[in-house]
Design a protein around this motif. Structure first.
Motif, PDB file in Angstrom:
ATOM      1  N   VAL A  71       0.956  -1.241  -0.086  1.00 40.27           N
ATOM      2  CA  VAL A  71      -0.015   0.013   0.180  1.00 40.27           C
ATOM      3  C   VAL A  71       0.895   1.146   0.068  1.00 40.27           C
ATOM      4  O   VAL A  71       0.742   2.303  -0.651  1.00 40.27           O
ATOM      5  CB  VAL A  71      -0.852   0.065   1.241  1.00 40.27           C
ATOM      6  CG1 VAL A  71      -1.611   1.206   1.215  1.00 40.27           C
ATOM      7  CG2 VAL A  71      -2.116  -1.141   0.949  1.00 40.27           C
ATOM      8  N   HIS A  75       0.992   4.168  -3.146  1.00 37.85           N
ATOM      9  CA  HIS A  75       0.297   5.337  -2.709  1.00 37.85           C
ATOM     10  C   HIS A  75       1.704   6.233  -3.234  1.00 37.85           C
ATOM     11  O   HIS A  75       1.285   7.416  -3.825  1.00 37.85           O
ATOM     12  CB  HIS A  75       0.211   5.399  -1.275  1.00 37.85           C
ATOM     13  CG  HIS A  75       0.161   7.082  -0.850  1.00 37.85           C
ATOM     14  ND1 HIS A  75       1.200   7.746  -0.600  1.00 37.85           N
ATOM     15  CD2 HIS A  75      -1.026   7.774  -0.877  1.00 37.85           C
ATOM     16  CE1 HIS A  75       0.511   8.995  -0.158  1.00 37.85           C
ATOM     17  NE2 HIS A  75      -0.942   8.976  -0.379  1.00 37.85           N
ATOM     18  N   PHE A 457      -5.244  -4.100   5.375  1.00 40.69           N
ATOM     19  CA  PHE A 457      -4.699  -2.828   4.755  1.00 40.69           C
ATOM     20  C   PHE A 457      -4.937  -1.732   5.484  1.00 40.69           C
ATOM     21  O   PHE A 457      -4.403  -0.457   5.186  1.00 40.69           O
ATOM     22  CB  PHE A 457      -5.669  -2.620   3.499  1.00 40.69           C
ATOM     23  CG  PHE A 457      -5.291  -3.508   2.372  1.00 40.69           C
ATOM     24  CD1 PHE A 457      -4.358  -3.437   1.427  1.00 40.69           C
ATOM     25  CD2 PHE A 457      -6.105  -4.688   2.295  1.00 40.69           C
ATOM     26  CE1 PHE A 457      -4.264  -4.438   0.471  1.00 40.69           C
ATOM     27  CE2 PHE A 457      -6.161  -5.789   1.283  1.00 40.69           C
ATOM     28  CZ  PHE A 457      -4.911  -5.428   0.405  1.00 40.69           C
TER      29      PHE A 457
END
Length: 459
Positions: A71, A75, A457
């Motif tokens: 993640v 990002h 997550f």
């Protein structure tokens, strides 16, 4: 085990073998493409494990990273809008910087700086090792490394405590002579290391980078004023990374802060001493607070006036880097700081300052050696800011905490006089009564709840 010329390993600390494991990465700090000659071009991901040890894994093992690390990586790629930079090197080392020493009584402007931490490498290779030690560079190399690396800093998700998105900065530093650097060897990628207990959501090092840049610029300014250096350095208005810390330090030195001014009071007591203090007070302007982007811009300006900069080592380093998105390399130029889009953030009270970090035992061996050869005391930039404590105030009278009653000898015995600590912890709130589970209705089936896999997550 080979290491860069300007790195001195600690003699009493053996090298530790390194076996990178993508599944052990907790936080990502960098990503780039390495052009290693016959090995071709390969993407690398630099991260930290659960104990803060640095490792680098190939980009082909991205799927083996934990979900939270994937993640972070996704990002960064979307938020930065940049492809990884390219670095042409046949020998690369990673350096986790834990302490920076600024030697005192050095002659000149671009003086040496000692970086302490753990070196890992050489990369690429099969016999990877990690060993603690000292890397010697000059002030210009530290400033230039952080300035040039700012545009490729790793971007994390913005949290409520920051005005801009947190970042993990890096600096490409020279570990060897210019002719060796030109061959793609002796390159050191340095990462200012944040202690694990301060890595709440990510491994952002913005504050530590601001501390390092502030101390280097402060030393440059002092030398420029003492030895008639460049006017830009002598007249530079230098902010501070933390205004709260600056106020605490001024108060510890005997200053009384009133707005943007601090007045040094006379230590003499009585009315005469107070009047003399008012009449002969030394006024000091409290500097403004600035973040890493502002210090990077100040460093960029300072690099333009350092005599003899850029030197041969700096030019050799910059010739080996190609920025992301295929933009052309600025030959020897100083890049500007990328613009940061500020978002309104809710006010959150600042955290209490952490206790000052102390150098590890092996660092003291280097620090003691430098202390015996230098006349003045070196300035240290720590991974945790050393904040002097104010004189403790007399605690207000209050009743003893309830938990002390458990140790009372008897109910009829007189209660002892207890002096509470300066900052007693608040008693935890009583647990709320358990609520019965509400059964889902027909309009709200059980399947409408949040699936369990989504929690993987959440960070």
């Amino acid at each position: 085990m080979s290491h860069p010329r300007y790195f001195v390993p600690h003699a009493a600390s053996p090298a530790e073998p390194v076996r990178p494991d993508a599944s052990a990465v907790v936080n990502i700090v960098d990503t780039f493409r390495l052009e290693a000659g016959y090995l071709g071009e390969q993407e690398w991901i630099v991260g930290l494990d659960a104990v803060g040890q640095m490792m680098a894994v190939p980009g082909s093992e991205r799927a083996s990273l934990p979900a939270s690390a994937q993640v972070q990586l996704a990002h960064h790629e979307v938020a930065s809008g940049r492809t990884p930079r390219r670095l042409a090197a046949s020998e690369l080392f990673f350096f986790s910087v834990e302490l920076v020493e600024h030697p005192a009584d050095e002659e000149g402007v671009n003086d040496p700086v000692y970086l302490y931490g753990s070196l890992m490498g050489p990369w690429p290779g099969d016999a990877l090792a990690r060993f603690p030690g000292q890397l010697t560079v000059n002030r210009g190399a530290v400033l230039a490394g952080l300035v040039h690396g700012a545009s490729d800093a790793f971007v994390y998700t913005q949290d409520p405590e920051s005005k801009t998105a947190p970042r993990s900065h890096h600096a490409l530093l020279p570990g060897d002579r210019p002719d060796v650097l030109a061959q793609g060897r002796g390159l050191v990628l340095a990462y200012p290391a944040v202690p694990m207990d301060m890595q709440v959501r990510n491994a952002a090092n913005d504050r530590l980078v601001a501390d390092i840049l502030h101390d280097v610029l402060e030393q440059l300014q002092q030398d420029a004023r003492e030895h008639g250096g460049p006017e830009l350095l002598r007249l530079m208005e230098l902010p501070v990374p933390s205004r709260i810390q600056a106020l605490v330090e001024l108060q510890a030195q005997g200053y009384e802060v009133n707005g943007d001014e601090a007045i040094l009071r006379s230590p003499r007591g009585g009315l005469v001493g107070k009047l003399a203090g008012w009449l002969n007070a030394e006024k000091v302007k409290v500097p403004p607070e600035a973040a890493a982007p502002e210090f990077i811009e100040l460093a960029r300006r300072a690099l333009g006036v350092i005599p003899g900069w850029p030197n041969e080592a700096e030019r050799a380093l910059r010739a080996l880097i190609r920025p992301g998105n295929g933009t052309p390399v600025r030959g020897g130029g100083i890049p500007s700081v990328p613009a940061h889009t500020e978002r309104p953030a809710p006010y959150i009270p600042p955290r209490p300052p952490p206790p000052p970090a102390r150098p590890s035992d092996w660092m003291n061996d280097f620090l003691d050696a430098h202390g015996h050869t230098k006349g003045g005391k070196s300035k240290l930039t720590r991974s945790r800011s050393s904040i002097p404590a104010l004189p403790p105030k007399a605690p207000a009278a209050s009743k003893a905490p309830e938990w002390l009653s458990d140790f009372a000898p008897s109910a009829s015995a007189p209660s002892p006089v207890v002096t509470p600590p300066a900052a007693p912890a608040l008693a935890p709130a009583p647990p709320a009564a358990a609520r019965p589970r509400r059964e889902p209705t027909a309009a709200e089936p059980e399947s409408a709840k949040k699936p369990d896999w989504m929690s993987d997550f959440e960070s």
